[in-house]
Design a protein around this motif. Structure first.
Motif, PDB file in Angstrom:
ATOM      1  N   ILE A  91       0.793  -1.443  -0.497  1.00  0.00           N
ATOM      2  CA  ILE A  91      -0.081  -0.172   0.209  1.00  0.00           C
ATOM      3  C   ILE A  91       1.287   1.434   0.149  1.00  0.00           C
ATOM      4  O   ILE A  91       0.401   2.327   0.494  1.00  0.00           O
ATOM      5  CB  ILE A  91      -0.751   0.079   1.095  1.00  0.00           C
ATOM      6  CG1 ILE A  91      -0.183  -0.090   2.296  1.00  0.00           C
ATOM      7  CG2 ILE A  91      -2.103  -1.338   0.634  1.00  0.00           C
ATOM      8  CD1 ILE A  91      -1.125   0.047   3.371  1.00  0.00           C
ATOM      9  N   GLY A  92       2.565   0.823  -0.286  1.00  0.00           N
ATOM     10  CA  GLY A  92       2.959   2.186  -0.528  1.00  0.00           C
ATOM     11  C   GLY A  92       3.964   2.246   0.558  1.00  0.00           C
ATOM     12  O   GLY A  92       4.245   1.395   2.058  1.00  0.00           O
ATOM     13  N   TYR A  93       4.499   3.616   0.632  1.00  0.00           N
ATOM     14  CA  TYR A  93       5.418   4.156   1.508  1.00  0.00           C
ATOM     15  C   TYR A  93       5.771   5.288   1.625  1.00  0.00           C
ATOM     16  O   TYR A  93       5.507   6.253   1.109  1.00  0.00           O
ATOM     17  CB  TYR A  93       7.251   3.697   1.214  1.00  0.00           C
ATOM     18  CG  TYR A  93       6.931   1.991   0.413  1.00  0.00           C
ATOM     19  CD1 TYR A  93       7.478   1.016   1.379  1.00  0.00           C
ATOM     20  CD2 TYR A  93       6.907   1.667  -0.454  1.00  0.00           C
ATOM     21  CE1 TYR A  93       6.921  -0.029   1.503  1.00  0.00           C
ATOM     22  CE2 TYR A  93       6.960   0.399  -0.787  1.00  0.00           C
ATOM     23  CZ  TYR A  93       6.947  -0.870  -0.027  1.00  0.00           C
ATOM     24  OH  TYR A  93       6.922  -2.188  -0.636  1.00  0.00           O
ATOM     25  N   ILE A  94       6.411   6.263   3.215  1.00  0.00           N
ATOM     26  CA  ILE A  94       6.211   7.618   3.012  1.00  0.00           C
ATOM     27  C   ILE A  94       7.766   7.075   3.715  1.00  0.00           C
ATOM     28  O   ILE A  94       8.302   6.693   4.733  1.00  0.00           O
ATOM     29  CB  ILE A  94       5.036   7.845   4.666  1.00  0.00           C
ATOM     30  CG1 ILE A  94       5.140   7.258   5.562  1.00  0.00           C
ATOM     31  CG2 ILE A  94       3.382   7.975   3.141  1.00  0.00           C
ATOM     32  CD1 ILE A  94       3.737   7.427   6.600  1.00  0.00           C
ATOM     33  N   PRO A  95       8.110   9.067   3.454  1.00  0.00           N
ATOM     34  CA  PRO A  95       9.300   9.739   4.073  1.00  0.00           C
ATOM     35  C   PRO A  95       9.398   9.475   5.789  1.00  0.00           C
ATOM     36  O   PRO A  95       8.386   9.452   6.533  1.00  0.00           O
ATOM     37  CB  PRO A  95       9.637  10.586   3.856  1.00  0.00           C
ATOM     38  CG  PRO A  95       8.565  11.181   2.612  1.00  0.00           C
ATOM     39  CD  PRO A  95       7.132   9.672   3.014  1.00  0.00           C
ATOM     40  N   ASP A  96      10.874   8.988   6.603  1.00  0.00           N
ATOM     41  CA  ASP A  96      10.904   9.331   8.247  1.00  0.00           C
ATOM     42  C   ASP A  96      10.277  10.474   8.747  1.00  0.00           C
ATOM     43  O   ASP A  96      11.135  11.078   8.547  1.00  0.00           O
ATOM     44  CB  ASP A  96      11.873   8.153   8.972  1.00  0.00           C
ATOM     45  CG  ASP A  96      11.938   8.284   9.967  1.00  0.00           C
ATOM     46  OD1 ASP A  96      11.040   8.348  10.386  1.00  0.00           O
ATOM     47  OD2 ASP A  96      13.028   7.737   9.791  1.00  0.00           O
TER      48      ASP A  96
END
Length: 335
Positions: free
Chosen positions: A252-257
């Motif tokens: 379902i995707g990824y995001i920056p930390d």
């Protein structure tokens, strides 16, 4: 301890592009990377092929020779490794940064999770987003048969697999798993696959769905995961259904930390998670701390990728050295 002219956090393609610009301009630099060189690409599916053509993901003006128009994962790993060696970039691998603190004199102390401290005049965050998968926040998400990453199909041959997601990664995984004898069901909250799916994949996957070789539950949400099964709920009727699931891939995707950004003092929009930065120089609200690549995109990770993120490096170096800043191709006005 030495004081580096430039400390770069992240050793992916954009971090390497940043290091190349530093080396070309005579800046003493170091790249701190929490994993291996280009760790995010190493974690890609083993037979993945890039969407962009090879010339659009090359860095340092070094040609990227490939066997086809678009590079595969192995070719990219070899290319970026060779380019890093060619420019003699200074690395400290398997070194995770905890925070960067600006001192009274404007320099930075960069602290690692291992307790080491590095000193630099300027810092660039080029950490990308692939290390932080989006979470569903449902029971069972941390079970051993559940993964937010897909690498290869052979583990799941002749088993029941549920893939949650409707974008490129979900479609590519579903097609490869089906062709290696897995029984595949795709669960997606939308009424169809996302419009961003690669155009050449769409007819293939839709024909497999029409033939009943890949099963779908569109308009549905995953509600719980247990050993051997996954619970979904139809968004239109509210009805619940247990699907057999020996393996579950939450693609379902990824995001920056965002937490690393905050620990470095960077202000974020509370909803979009887009950090505060100058769209011309890529300097953040912390003077002397810059963003390079997808890390600046917040939840809109589809807006920035290698072929436009690599160009940020030249603008950052211009600003660091007090030169007129070159305009990059993409200034992210749409974010």
């Amino acid at each position: 301890m030495p004081i580096y002219d430039l400390l770069i956090i992240g050793g992916g393609p954009c971090g390497l592009a940043m290091g190349i610009e530093a080396a070309r301009n005579g800046l003493d630099h170091i790249i701190l990377e929490k994993g291996s060189l280009t760790e995010s690409i190493r974690k890609y599916p083993k037979r993945m092929r890039f969407f962009s053509t090879a010339e659009n993901i090359q860095i340092g003006d070094i040609p990227f020779p490939v066997s086809d128009v678009k590079a595969n994962r192995n070719e990219a790993l070899q290319y970026y490794r060779k380019v890093a060696g060619y420019f003699k970039l200074n690395f400290k691998l398997f070194t995770e940064v905890d925070r960067a603190e600006q001192q009274a004199d404007g320099t930075f102390q960069v602290h690692t999770t291992a307790g080491d401290t590095y000193h630099a005049r300027k810092v660039v965050l080029a950490t990308g987003y692939f290390d932080v998968p989006r979470q569903l926040g449902i029971p069972g998400e941390d079970l051993p048969h559940v993964s937010h990453y897909y690498d290869e199909p052979f583990l799941a041959s002749f088993t029941n697999v549920v893939i949650v997601g409707g974008s490129n990664s979900a479609v590519e995984a579903a097609m490869e798993l089906y062709r290696h004898d897995a029984h595949v069901t795709i669960v997606h909250k939308g009424e169809d696959f996302r419009r961003t799916v690669k155009y050449w994949l769409v007819p293939d996957v839709k024909n497999r769905v029409k033939e009943g070789k890949i099963h779908t539950r569109f308009g549905s949400l995953a509600r719980a995961i247990e050993p051997g099964r996954l619970l979904i709920q139809d968004l239109n009727t509210g009805e619940e259904e247990w699907l057999p699931a020996d393996f579950v891939y939450l693609l379902i995707g990824y995001i920056p930390d965002e937490y690393l950004l905050q620990r470095c003092g960077v202000a974020l929009d509370p909803v979009s998670k887009v950090p505060t930065y100058d769209p011309d120089t890529f300097e953040t609200n912390v003077p002397g701390l810059y963003l390079c690549g997808t890390v600046m995109a917040g939840v809109f990770t589809e807006k920035v990728f290698i072929e436009n993120g690599r160009d940020h490096a030249a603008a950052i170096i211009d600003h660091v050295l007090g030169r007129p800043v070159r305009k990059v191709k993409e200034l992210l006005d749409r974010i």
